[in-house]
Write an enzyme that holds these catalytic residues in place. Structure first.
Site: not given
Ligand code: NAD
Ligand code: TYD
Length: 366
Positions: A20-21, A139-140, A163, A167
């Protein structure tokens, strides 16, 4: 509607090399409105610099972009970066529920110590006269299992997996810094997200890559668990919208409006991949498995934002993306992947059963 950031802001996006980032970074820089972005990412197994290649290959965008390899729990690096930015968008987290069941500690380290480290630096910079807006991506899953109806922002948090608990802990810290220190904070709660560049361990990317390779699809329990699906383009757009327009101290649901039982998602995914139900195995369920998530998106809609991507189109394009990027998939499935897969699925698949080809997918949302 007021814009709560200055013109041409400088953003610190943590976790910007993840799923997502990196979409958020690509989207914001492609707007070419002068916004600068520094990414801070630890490059865990889920982080991948290739996700940012598009930005780094475009000279105009690259000039407004920096990458720092580091941990949000490291006060030295965070203390250097935050005094130079107008906002922190904390996307970084450990994100996979199954891994949080195998090994919760990293979730707490990043979700509690890491978030606190960012908040402290933002509080100090704001107190020193450089106001920092802090957006926490949540997150939901913080609402926990919801049998009927849809979770609203005013509902109590009731996380049930390590998890989700990490959050929720992050959210509580963020809210405490708003109430206690007056930090300008906002929180987004996104639904289950799918799309290109997602590390292939969660339902849609795992089942897509397995289906394309002709490997079994391990469906937990009866497959009637319901999730609300949100395309990554919409999720990133929702975060960007809340960053610019969210009210200080508020949380916003970023709902997808696509509540579906897993069986339905799997059936649609198999169709898009040109495969059938012979690949599906019912395997022993996830402990504490939340049966249903569903969110009410009306608070963000009232502010003027809605998701745009239709699920079937988004899913077909996602399957096509994984089919067209075998090198990306191979690189994600290197390193510790085989050991993780064996630990997570070895015994389950051995105990699993084939789902009869004629078995129809479940009907409607729960
Ligand atoms: P992802 O696992 O693809 O990416 C996470 C990123 O964070 C990675 O690039 C990782 O290297 C980095 N990271 C992890 N720990 C770190 C730290 N201590 N310091 C610096 N960087 C760090 O995750 P995503 O799916 O892109 O999710 C991103 C955000 O969105 C998260 O906060 C997640 O909780 C939230 N989210 C995700 C979803 C989903 O379905 N994927 C849904 C709702 C919310
Ligand atoms: P997942 O993508 O892990 O997201 P979350 O647990 O955060 O909702 O899982 C989505 C749904 O798919 C959830 O009900 C668990 C189920 N699932 C399986 O049936 N098999 C799997 O191998 C995985 C990873 C998930």
């Amino acid at each position: 509607m007021s814009d709560r950031l200055p013109d041409a802001p400088h953003l610190l996006v943590t976790g910007g090399a993840g799923f997502i980032g990196s979409e958020l970074v690509r989207q914001v820089l492609a707007r070419r409105d002068g916004t600068r972005i520094t990414v801070l990412d630890k490059l865990t197994y889920a982080g991948n610099r290739a996700n940012l290649a598009e930005v780094e290959a475009d000279p105009e965008q690259a000039a407004r972009f920096d990458f720092v390899h580091g941990d949000i729990a490291d006060p030295d690096v965070v203390g250097l970066l935050i005094p130079n930015v107008d906002a922190v968008v904390n996307v970084a987290a450990e994100t996979h529920v199954d891994r949080s069941i195998l090994d919760p500690e990293a979730f707490l380290r990043t979700g509690v110590i890491g978030v606190h480290t960012l908040l402290e630096a933002a509080r100090r910079a704001s107190a020193d006269g450089r106001p920092v807006r802090f957006l926490q991506v949540s997150t939901d899953e913080v609402y926990g299992d919801i049998e009927r109806g849809r979770s609203r922002e005013t509902d109590a948090l009731a996380p049930r997996s390590p998890y989700a608990a990490a959050k929720a802990a992050s959210e509580h810290l963020v809210h405490a810094y708003h109430v206690t220190f007056g930090l300008d904070t906002v929180i987004t709660r996104g639904s289950n997200t799918y799309g290109p560049h997602q590390y292939p361990e969660k339902l849609i990317p795992l089942f897509t890559t397995n289906a394309l390779a002709g490997e079994p699809l391990p469906m937990y329990g009866d497959g009637m668990q319901v999730r609300d699906w949100l395309h990554v383009r919409d999720h990133a757009a929702g975060i960007d919208f809340v960053l610019r327009h969210g009210e200080p101290g508020e949380a916003y649901n970023v709902a997808g409006g696509n509540e579906l039982p897993n069986r339905d998602v799997i059936a649609r995914l198999l169709e898009a991949a040109g495969r059938d139900w012979t690949l599906v195995r019912t395997v022993p369920d996830r402990p504490g498995h939340d049966r249903r998530y569903a969110m009410d998106g009306s608070k963000l809609a009232a502010l003027g934002w809605r998701p745009r991507v239709a699920f079937d189109e988004g899913l077909a394009a996602t399957v096509a993306w994984y089919r067209d990027h075998p090198d990306w998939v191979a690189s994600a499935r290197s390193g510790d992947w085989d050991a993780y897969y064996a630990r997570q699925y070895g015994a389950r698949l051995a105990a699993g059963q084939a789902v009869a080809m004629a078995e129809p997918p479940g009907e409607g949302a729960g």
